[in-house]
Write a protein that holds these residues in place. Structure first.
Motif, PDB file in Angstrom:
ATOM      1  N   PHE A   1       0.827  -1.203   0.000  1.00 43.76           N
ATOM      2  CA  PHE A   1       0.000   0.000   0.000  1.00 43.76           C
ATOM      3  C   PHE A   1       0.867   1.261   0.000  1.00 43.76           C
ATOM      4  O   PHE A   1       0.557   2.241  -0.680  1.00 43.76           O
ATOM      5  N   SER A   2       1.965   1.212   0.753  1.00 43.60           N
ATOM      6  CA  SER A   2       2.887   2.358   0.771  1.00 43.60           C
ATOM      7  C   SER A   2       3.463   2.572  -0.632  1.00 43.60           C
ATOM      8  O   SER A   2       3.568   3.714  -1.103  1.00 43.60           O
ATOM      9  N   THR A   3       3.794   1.467  -1.278  1.00 42.63           N
ATOM     10  CA  THR A   3       4.325   1.576  -2.654  1.00 42.63           C
ATOM     11  C   THR A   3       3.258   2.153  -3.574  1.00 42.63           C
ATOM     12  O   THR A   3       3.556   3.032  -4.408  1.00 42.63           O
ATOM     13  N   VAL A   4       1.998   1.680  -3.411  1.00 42.02           N
ATOM     14  CA  VAL A   4       0.900   2.192  -4.251  1.00 42.02           C
ATOM     15  C   VAL A   4       0.721   3.681  -3.997  1.00 42.02           C
ATOM     16  O   VAL A   4       0.506   4.466  -4.940  1.00 42.02           O
ATOM     17  N   LYS A   5       0.820   4.101  -2.733  1.00 35.74           N
ATOM     18  CA  LYS A   5       0.671   5.524  -2.417  1.00 35.74           C
ATOM     19  C   LYS A   5       1.775   6.351  -3.086  1.00 35.74           C
ATOM     20  O   LYS A   5       1.517   7.429  -3.635  1.00 35.74           O
ATOM     21  N   LEU A   6       3.000   5.815  -3.025  1.00 36.49           N
ATOM     22  CA  LEU A   6       4.116   6.548  -3.646  1.00 36.49           C
ATOM     23  C   LEU A   6       3.927   6.636  -5.165  1.00 36.49           C
ATOM     24  O   LEU A   6       4.114   7.704  -5.767  1.00 36.49           O
ATOM     25  N   VAL A   7       3.532   5.513  -5.752  1.00 38.40           N
ATOM     26  CA  VAL A   7       3.326   5.510  -7.209  1.00 38.40           C
ATOM     27  C   VAL A   7       2.166   6.433  -7.567  1.00 38.40           C
ATOM     28  O   VAL A   7       2.240   7.189  -8.544  1.00 38.40           O
ATOM     29  N   THR A   8       1.094   6.403  -6.764  1.00 38.63           N
ATOM     30  CA  THR A   8      -0.072   7.257  -7.016  1.00 38.63           C
ATOM     31  C   THR A   8       0.346   8.721  -6.884  1.00 38.63           C
ATOM     32  O   THR A   8      -0.050   9.565  -7.698  1.00 38.63           O
ATOM     33  N   ALA A   9       1.144   9.010  -5.869  1.00 41.31           N
ATOM     34  CA  ALA A   9       1.601  10.398  -5.680  1.00 41.31           C
ATOM     35  C   ALA A   9       2.463  10.820  -6.864  1.00 41.31           C
ATOM     36  O   ALA A   9       2.340  11.953  -7.371  1.00 41.31           O
ATOM     37  N   ASP A  10       3.302   9.917  -7.326  1.00 38.22           N
ATOM     38  CA  ASP A  10       4.155  10.222  -8.484  1.00 38.22           C
ATOM     39  C   ASP A  10       3.290  10.425  -9.733  1.00 38.22           C
ATOM     40  O   ASP A  10       3.543  11.351 -10.526  1.00 38.22           O
ATOM     41  N   ASN A  11       2.265   9.579  -9.876  1.00 37.54           N
ATOM     42  CA  ASN A  11       1.353   9.712 -11.020  1.00 37.54           C
ATOM     43  C   ASN A  11       0.593  11.022 -10.931  1.00 37.54           C
ATOM     44  O   ASN A  11       0.381  11.691 -11.966  1.00 37.54           O
ATOM     45  N   MET A  12       0.156  11.405  -9.749  1.00 34.81           N
ATOM     46  CA  MET A  12      -0.564  12.675  -9.581  1.00 34.81           C
ATOM     47  C   MET A  12       0.338  13.854  -9.950  1.00 34.81           C
ATOM     48  O   MET A  12      -0.114  14.824 -10.549  1.00 34.81           O
ATOM     49  N   LYS A  13       1.585  13.700  -9.588  1.00 37.89           N
ATOM     50  CA  LYS A  13       2.561  14.757  -9.919  1.00 37.89           C
ATOM     51  C   LYS A  13       2.721  14.859 -11.438  1.00 37.89           C
ATOM     52  O   LYS A  13       2.732  15.957 -12.009  1.00 37.89           O
ATOM     53  N   SER A  14       2.801  13.682 -12.057  1.00 35.85           N
ATOM     54  CA  SER A  14       2.950  13.667 -13.526  1.00 35.85           C
ATOM     55  C   SER A  14       1.706  14.221 -14.183  1.00 35.85           C
ATOM     56  O   SER A  14       1.788  14.977 -15.175  1.00 35.85           O
ATOM     57  N   ILE A  15       0.534  13.899 -13.660  1.00 38.37           N
ATOM     58  CA  ILE A  15      -0.730  14.400 -14.232  1.00 38.37           C
ATOM     59  C   ILE A  15      -0.780  15.909 -14.048  1.00 38.37           C
ATOM     60  O   ILE A  15      -1.189  16.647 -14.969  1.00 38.37           O
ATOM     61  N   ALA A  16      -0.354  16.398 -12.903  1.00 37.01           N
ATOM     62  CA  ALA A  16      -0.381  17.840 -12.642  1.00 37.01           C
ATOM     63  C   ALA A  16       0.564  18.544 -13.616  1.00 37.01           C
ATOM     64  O   ALA A  16       0.242  19.618 -14.136  1.00 37.01           O
ATOM     65  N   LYS A  17       1.702  17.938 -13.896  1.00 37.92           N
ATOM     66  CA  LYS A  17       2.649  18.538 -14.845  1.00 37.92           C
ATOM     67  C   LYS A  17       2.044  18.575 -16.241  1.00 37.92           C
ATOM     68  O   LYS A  17       2.182  19.563 -16.950  1.00 37.92           O
ATOM     69  N   LEU A  18       1.385  17.479 -16.599  1.00 34.23           N
ATOM     70  CA  LEU A  18       0.772  17.412 -17.924  1.00 34.23           C
ATOM     71  C   LEU A  18      -0.345  18.451 -18.041  1.00 34.23           C
ATOM     72  O   LEU A  18      -0.517  19.067 -19.099  1.00 34.23           O
ATOM     73  N   GLN A  19      -1.074  18.666 -17.019  1.00 37.62           N
ATOM     74  CA  GLN A  19      -2.174  19.637 -17.055  1.00 37.62           C
ATOM     75  C   GLN A  19      -1.627  21.045 -17.146  1.00 37.62           C
ATOM     76  O   GLN A  19      -2.208  21.904 -17.817  1.00 37.62           O
ATOM     77  N   THR A  20      -0.546  21.273 -16.458  1.00 37.41           N
ATOM     78  CA  THR A  20       0.031  22.606 -16.514  1.00 37.41           C
ATOM     79  C   THR A  20       0.642  22.872 -17.887  1.00 37.41           C
ATOM     80  O   THR A  20       0.596  23.993 -18.393  1.00 37.41           O
ATOM     81  N   LYS A  21       1.145  21.873 -18.542  1.00 43.62           N
ATOM     82  CA  LYS A  21       1.712  22.034 -19.882  1.00 43.62           C
ATOM     83  C   LYS A  21       0.578  22.199 -20.883  1.00 43.62           C
ATOM     84  O   LYS A  21       0.733  22.880 -21.886  1.00 43.62           O
ATOM     85  N   LYS A  22      -0.495  21.609 -20.665  1.00 45.96           N
ATOM     86  CA  LYS A  22      -1.614  21.655 -21.567  1.00 45.96           C
ATOM     87  C   LYS A  22      -2.298  23.033 -21.472  1.00 45.96           C
ATOM     88  O   LYS A  22      -2.806  23.545 -22.455  1.00 45.96           O
ATOM     89  N   ASN A  23      -2.257  23.633 -20.418  1.00 47.96           N
ATOM     90  CA  ASN A  23      -2.897  24.933 -20.230  1.00 47.96           C
ATOM     91  C   ASN A  23      -1.952  25.988 -20.668  1.00 47.96           C
ATOM     92  O   ASN A  23      -1.681  26.843 -21.109  1.00 47.96           O
TER      93      ASN A  23
END
Length: 137
Positions: free
Chosen positions: A115-137
């Motif tokens: 679960f800790s690994t999933v949280k870290l991966v999810t946090a990393d994915n959220m970070k990547s999604i946030a970066k993609l959204q900021t680039k898209k805007n």
């Protein structure tokens, strides 16, 4: 002298009658003693029979008590065997439960790590999604 002889004979006859009376009384007493003896023998026989009956009853009771003692001894042994069996079952159940609890504990520990690994991966994915959204805007 004849008179004296006659008096002696009369006295002897009187004495003889008295002895006969005494003899009859003794015979009567002897009969009464025989009757008493028969009664006592009868009583003794009756008492012997009653005591024999009581002895038989006591012997029967002794046998019954011995049988009960044997049954109680058997019951004590059965209870002891059951107690030993329950104790062994309890020991085995505790051992099995301990192993199962340890297994569940290890599984939960592994799930926490996953679960800790999933949280870290999810946090990393959220970070990547946030970066993609900021680039898209």
């Amino acid at each position: 002298m004849e008179k004296i002889l006659k008096e002696i004979v009369e006295k002897l006859n009187t004495i003889d009658e008295r002895f006969n009376t005494i003899d009859e009384r003794f015979n009567t007493m002897d009969e009464r003693f025989n009757t008493m003896d028969e009664r006592l023998n009868s009583m003794e026989s009756t008492m012997d029979e009653r005591f024999n009956t009581m002895d038989e009853r006591f012997n029967t009771m002794d046998e019954r008590f011995n049988t009960m003692d044997e049954r109680f001894e058997d019951l004590k042994q059965d209870i002891k065997r059951l107690d030993n069996r329950i104790t062994e079952e309890h020991r085995l159940t505790r051992k099995e439960s301990k192993h199962e609890i340890q297994y569940v504990y290890d599984e939960v520990k592994e799930l926490r790590q996953d679960f800790s690994t999933v949280k870290l991966v999810t946090a990393d994915n959220m970070k990547s999604i946030a970066k993609l959204q900021t680039k898209k805007n």
